[in-house]
Design a protein around this motif. Structure first.
Motif, PDB file in Angstrom:
ATOM      1  N   VAL A   1      11.845  65.095  61.249  1.00 19.23           N
ATOM      2  CA  VAL A   1      10.923  64.648  60.191  1.00 19.23           C
ATOM      3  C   VAL A   1      11.347  63.240  59.780  1.00 19.23           C
ATOM      4  CG1 VAL A   1      10.386  66.949  59.289  1.00 19.23           C
ATOM      5  CG2 VAL A   1      12.341  65.694  58.350  1.00 19.23           C
ATOM      6  N   ASN A   2      10.458  62.517  59.142  1.00 18.22           N
ATOM      7  CA  ASN A   2      10.805  61.178  58.690  1.00 18.22           C
ATOM      8  C   ASN A   2      11.804  61.220  57.539  1.00 18.22           C
ATOM      9  OD1 ASN A   2       9.207  59.747  60.543  1.00 18.22           O
ATOM     10  ND2 ASN A   2       7.389  59.955  59.246  1.00 18.22           N
ATOM     11  N   ALA A   3      12.556  60.164  57.369  1.00 13.37           N
ATOM     12  CA  ALA A   3      13.513  60.061  56.267  1.00 13.37           C
ATOM     13  C   ALA A   3      12.777  60.242  54.943  1.00 13.37           C
ATOM     14  CB  ALA A   3      14.208  58.708  56.309  1.00 13.37           C
ATOM     15  N   GLY A   4      13.382  60.987  54.036  1.00  9.99           N
ATOM     16  CA  GLY A   4      12.785  61.225  52.738  1.00  9.99           C
ATOM     17  C   GLY A   4      11.954  62.490  52.667  1.00  9.99           C
TER      18      GLY A   4
ATOM     19  N   LYS B   1      27.355  70.754  62.130  1.00  8.71           N
ATOM     20  CA  LYS B   1      28.515  70.563  61.240  1.00  8.71           C
ATOM     21  C   LYS B   1      29.672  71.451  61.691  1.00  8.71           C
ATOM     22  CE  LYS B   1      30.603  69.065  57.471  1.00  8.71           C
ATOM     23  NZ  LYS B   1      30.310  69.629  56.134  1.00  8.71           N
ATOM     24  N   LYS B   2      29.358  72.697  62.028  1.00  4.40           N
ATOM     25  CA  LYS B   2      30.422  73.622  62.455  1.00  4.40           C
ATOM     26  C   LYS B   2      31.013  73.210  63.810  1.00  4.40           C
ATOM     27  CE  LYS B   2      28.069  77.519  61.831  1.00  4.40           C
ATOM     28  NZ  LYS B   2      27.780  78.978  61.800  1.00  4.40           N
ATOM     29  N   ASP B   3      30.159  72.743  64.709  1.00  2.95           N
ATOM     30  CA  ASP B   3      30.607  72.395  66.063  1.00  2.95           C
ATOM     31  C   ASP B   3      31.428  71.116  66.099  1.00  2.95           C
ATOM     32  OD1 ASP B   3      29.595  74.521  67.458  1.00  2.95           O
ATOM     33  OD2 ASP B   3      28.234  73.344  68.702  1.00  2.95           O
ATOM     34  N   LEU B   4      30.884  70.066  65.484  1.00  2.00           N
ATOM     35  CA  LEU B   4      31.450  68.732  65.674  1.00  2.00           C
ATOM     36  C   LEU B   4      31.853  68.044  64.376  1.00  2.00           C
ATOM     37  CD1 LEU B   4      28.927  67.429  68.385  1.00  2.00           C
ATOM     38  CD2 LEU B   4      31.186  68.426  68.760  1.00  2.00           C
ATOM     39  N   GLY B   5      31.662  68.738  63.240  1.00  2.00           N
ATOM     40  CA  GLY B   5      32.014  68.136  61.958  1.00  2.00           C
ATOM     41  C   GLY B   5      31.072  67.042  61.519  1.00  2.00           C
ATOM     42  N   VAL B   6      29.872  66.979  62.126  1.00  2.00           N
ATOM     43  CA  VAL B   6      28.894  65.938  61.802  1.00  2.00           C
ATOM     44  C   VAL B   6      27.995  66.415  60.664  1.00  2.00           C
ATOM     45  CG1 VAL B   6      26.925  64.606  62.634  1.00  2.00           C
ATOM     46  CG2 VAL B   6      28.908  64.987  64.130  1.00  2.00           C
ATOM     47  N   ASN B   7      27.983  65.667  59.554  1.00  2.00           N
ATOM     48  CA  ASN B   7      27.127  65.990  58.412  1.00  2.00           C
ATOM     49  C   ASN B   7      25.840  65.165  58.532  1.00  2.00           C
ATOM     50  OD1 ASN B   7      25.820  66.140  55.914  1.00  2.00           O
ATOM     51  ND2 ASN B   7      27.740  66.425  54.805  1.00  2.00           N
ATOM     52  N   HIS B   8      24.738  65.865  58.830  1.00  2.00           N
ATOM     53  CA  HIS B   8      23.465  65.179  59.062  1.00  2.00           C
ATOM     54  C   HIS B   8      22.443  65.507  57.973  1.00  2.00           C
ATOM     55  CE1 HIS B   8      20.348  63.131  61.281  1.00  2.00           C
ATOM     56  NE2 HIS B   8      21.088  63.030  62.359  1.00  2.00           N
ATOM     57  N   TYR B   9      22.884  66.158  56.910  1.00  2.00           N
ATOM     58  CA  TYR B   9      21.937  66.701  55.931  1.00  2.00           C
ATOM     59  C   TYR B   9      21.166  65.627  55.158  1.00  2.00           C
ATOM     60  CZ  TYR B   9      24.517  71.032  56.779  1.00  2.00           C
ATOM     61  OH  TYR B   9      25.095  72.117  57.363  1.00  2.00           O
ATOM     62  N   ALA B  10      21.665  64.401  55.141  1.00  2.00           N
ATOM     63  CA  ALA B  10      21.022  63.368  54.333  1.00  2.00           C
ATOM     64  C   ALA B  10      19.654  62.959  54.868  1.00  2.00           C
ATOM     65  CB  ALA B  10      21.925  62.136  54.236  1.00  2.00           C
ATOM     66  N   SER B  11      19.407  63.169  56.158  1.00  2.00           N
ATOM     67  CA  SER B  11      18.122  62.775  56.736  1.00  2.00           C
ATOM     68  C   SER B  11      17.769  63.658  57.915  1.00  2.00           C
ATOM     69  CB  SER B  11      18.152  61.317  57.209  1.00  2.00           C
ATOM     70  OG  SER B  11      16.942  60.978  57.862  1.00  2.00           O
ATOM     71  N   GLY B  12      16.486  64.045  57.952  1.00  2.00           N
ATOM     72  CA  GLY B  12      15.997  64.830  59.078  1.00  2.00           C
ATOM     73  C   GLY B  12      15.388  63.990  60.178  1.00  2.00           C
ATOM     74  N   ASN B  13      15.513  62.657  60.065  1.00  2.00           N
ATOM     75  CA  ASN B  13      14.970  61.774  61.094  1.00  2.00           C
ATOM     76  C   ASN B  13      15.933  61.736  62.282  1.00  2.00           C
ATOM     77  OD1 ASN B  13      14.406  59.344  62.646  1.00  2.00           O
ATOM     78  ND2 ASN B  13      12.975  58.816  61.027  1.00  2.00           N
ATOM     79  N   LEU B  14      15.423  62.082  63.458  1.00  4.26           N
ATOM     80  CA  LEU B  14      16.263  62.198  64.644  1.00  4.26           C
ATOM     81  C   LEU B  14      15.978  61.120  65.682  1.00  4.26           C
ATOM     82  CD1 LEU B  14      16.076  66.097  65.089  1.00  4.26           C
ATOM     83  CD2 LEU B  14      17.698  64.755  63.722  1.00  4.26           C
ATOM     84  N   ASP B  15      15.365  60.024  65.258  1.00  3.71           N
ATOM     85  CA  ASP B  15      15.084  58.934  66.200  1.00  3.71           C
ATOM     86  C   ASP B  15      16.345  58.484  66.935  1.00  3.71           C
ATOM     87  OD1 ASP B  15      12.493  59.025  65.188  1.00  3.71           O
ATOM     88  OD2 ASP B  15      12.331  56.851  64.933  1.00  3.71           O
ATOM     89  N   HIS B  16      17.465  58.439  66.226  1.00 11.21           N
ATOM     90  CA  HIS B  16      18.697  57.938  66.849  1.00 11.21           C
ATOM     91  C   HIS B  16      19.231  58.901  67.900  1.00 11.21           C
ATOM     92  CE1 HIS B  16      19.763  60.388  63.418  1.00 11.21           C
ATOM     93  NE2 HIS B  16      20.947  60.588  63.940  1.00 11.21           N
TER      94      HIS B  16
END
Length: 220
Positions: free
Chosen positions: A80-83, A98-113
């Motif tokens: 989804v887009n940011a925001g 987060k459990k697998d790699l310790g990556v916190n991605h909760y701030a944005s659902g934009n997955l373009d990167h």
């Protein structure tokens, strides 16, 4: 034509646009978008193909159809887009990341990167009527998606395919190198008990390393 794509997709789209089914698919899309509220925006239906070349794909994650709520779908599966409030399936994906790699991605659902990293986030049904899941499953998308997976397997034998849920698993028959398939339950709340703790992100990166490729940087 409103269909846009990066130059590397020209061979594939040149072939498809000559076929009657694809011409009818575009007519069906035009008609649906005139008659109904549909998602994503029509200009975003093929946006994924503008963001990455076939030669740069490392991982294909197969989704079903776009989010059907207002402002959610952006042309990439699960994204989804940011925001925009993160949908439940994507929240569950982020839990496992987060459990697998310790990556916190909760701030944005934009997955373009993720796409920029080589992750092809593909919905096999590219459009949907508002509040009506699977409403466009019979307008031509199935043939397009089958042809796409077949094409990718003709030009590449080193792509990893992530198949979450029974719908995505149907596409395994078009994947030549079965050792590059990672299967599991869908991340939706209805099947999260089966999805969780399967270490999908570790499996993807480990398989990339095994295939002598650079791992995906999943962080924002």
């Amino acid at each position: 034509m409103w269909v846009k794509y990066a130059v590397g997709w020209r061979e594939f789209f040149d072939n498809e646009t000559k076929k009657e089914y694809f011409q009818q698919l575009l007519k069906n899309i035009d008609q649906q978008y005139e008659q109904n509220i549909c998602y994503p925006l029509k200009i975003d239906i093929f946006r994924l193909f503008t963001l990455i070349e076939p030669k740069d794909i490392k991982v294909v994650i197969i989704g079903q159809d776009p989010y059907h709520g207002p402002g959610q779908a952006n042309g990439l599966a699960f994204s989804v887009n940011a925001g925009v409030k993160t949908p439940p399936s994507l929240v569950n994906i982020f839990h496992e990341l987060k459990k697998d790699l310790g990556v916190n991605h909760y701030a944005s659902g934009n997955l373009d990167h993720w796409v920029e990293e080589g992750v092809f986030l593909y919905n096999t049904i590219g459009s949907v009527v508002a509040k009506t899941p699977l409403s466009h499953k019979d307008i031509g998308w199935t043939t397009f998606s089958q042809n796409l997976i077949i094409y990718l397997n003709q030009i590449r034998d080193d792509i990893i395919y992530v198949l979450w849920g029974n719908y995505a698993k149907q596409y395994s028959e078009y994947i030549v190198n079965k050792s590059n398939i990672i299967k599991g339950a869908h991340p939706s709340p209805f099947s999260y008990s089966l999805f969780k703790d399967q270490h999908f992100f570790l499996k993807i990166n480990n398989l990339l390393l095994k295939n002598k490729k650079k791992i995906i940087e999943w962080k924002m």
